[in-house]
Design an enzyme around this catalytic site. Sequence first.
Site, PDB file in Angstrom:
ATOM      1  N   GLN A 117     -13.847 -18.552  49.888  1.00  0.00           N
ATOM      2  CA  GLN A 117     -14.424 -17.262  49.542  1.00  0.00           C
ATOM      3  C   GLN A 117     -13.992 -16.206  50.554  1.00  0.00           C
ATOM      4  OE1 GLN A 117     -18.540 -18.414  49.596  1.00  0.00           O
ATOM      5  NE2 GLN A 117     -18.557 -18.910  47.413  1.00  0.00           N
ATOM      6  N   ILE A 132     -20.482 -16.356  53.865  1.00  0.00           N
ATOM      7  CA  ILE A 132     -19.883 -16.995  52.695  1.00  0.00           C
ATOM      8  C   ILE A 132     -20.080 -18.490  52.852  1.00  0.00           C
ATOM      9  CG2 ILE A 132     -18.202 -15.211  52.093  1.00  0.00           C
ATOM     10  CD1 ILE A 132     -16.106 -16.759  53.715  1.00  0.00           C
ATOM     11  N   SER A 133     -20.048 -19.212  51.738  1.00  0.00           N
ATOM     12  CA  SER A 133     -20.342 -20.638  51.771  1.00  0.00           C
ATOM     13  C   SER A 133     -19.131 -21.498  52.117  1.00  0.00           C
ATOM     14  CB  SER A 133     -20.904 -21.081  50.414  1.00  0.00           C
ATOM     15  OG  SER A 133     -22.082 -20.373  50.132  1.00  0.00           O
ATOM     16  N   THR A 134     -17.945 -21.077  51.685  1.00  0.00           N
ATOM     17  CA  THR A 134     -16.745 -21.884  51.930  1.00  0.00           C
ATOM     18  C   THR A 134     -15.599 -21.001  52.397  1.00  0.00           C
ATOM     19  OG1 THR A 134     -15.894 -21.644  49.684  1.00  0.00           O
ATOM     20  CG2 THR A 134     -17.398 -23.500  50.068  1.00  0.00           C
TER      21      THR A 134
END
Length: 183
Positions: free
Chosen positions: A13, A8-10
């Site tokens: 999330q 996941i990017s952040t």
Amino acid sequence: MQIGYARISTEDQKLDLQLDALKQAGCESIYQDVASGAKSDRAGLDQASKYLRPGDTLVVWKLDRLGRSLKHLIEVINDFSKKGVFFKSLQENIDTSSSGGKLTFHLFGALAEFERDIIRERTKAGLEAARTRGRVGGRPKAMNDKQIQLARQLMSNPSNSASDVSKTLGVSRATLYRTLKSK
């Protein structure tokens, strides 16, 4: 053995959807990262790479979870292929352990190379067109010919310091010296 990779990017999330899909696909262990797609260092992917053995399959929920770009994705999967490791994407239904999956992946690779070639050709044509119009790329010169001539005159007078001349012309001393040395 199937090894899962989820990213996941952040922190906002959630990995739940990816983890559930990877478990359902039969992954025995799953490596995870919380990192932007633009970042190249991913501890989870590095750990998964070290864990994988010839004949294993790296499974991702979606292609964009593995690669930063199509080019990067192809490089990563080709590295796995050289080690005898297969790749599987659940959403795109790509499995490089099958001949159809290999074909699909090679088509992606060919399209990526084609795209790079087109971009290179467009860039080259654009630069050539700009040159024919008299435009030259690069950073503009800090001093024009008149300023260089004035700088030489001012520097020839011993009462003018390099600091004073550079302030008068609005350039740094380093730029003044570099320009006078090169011209």
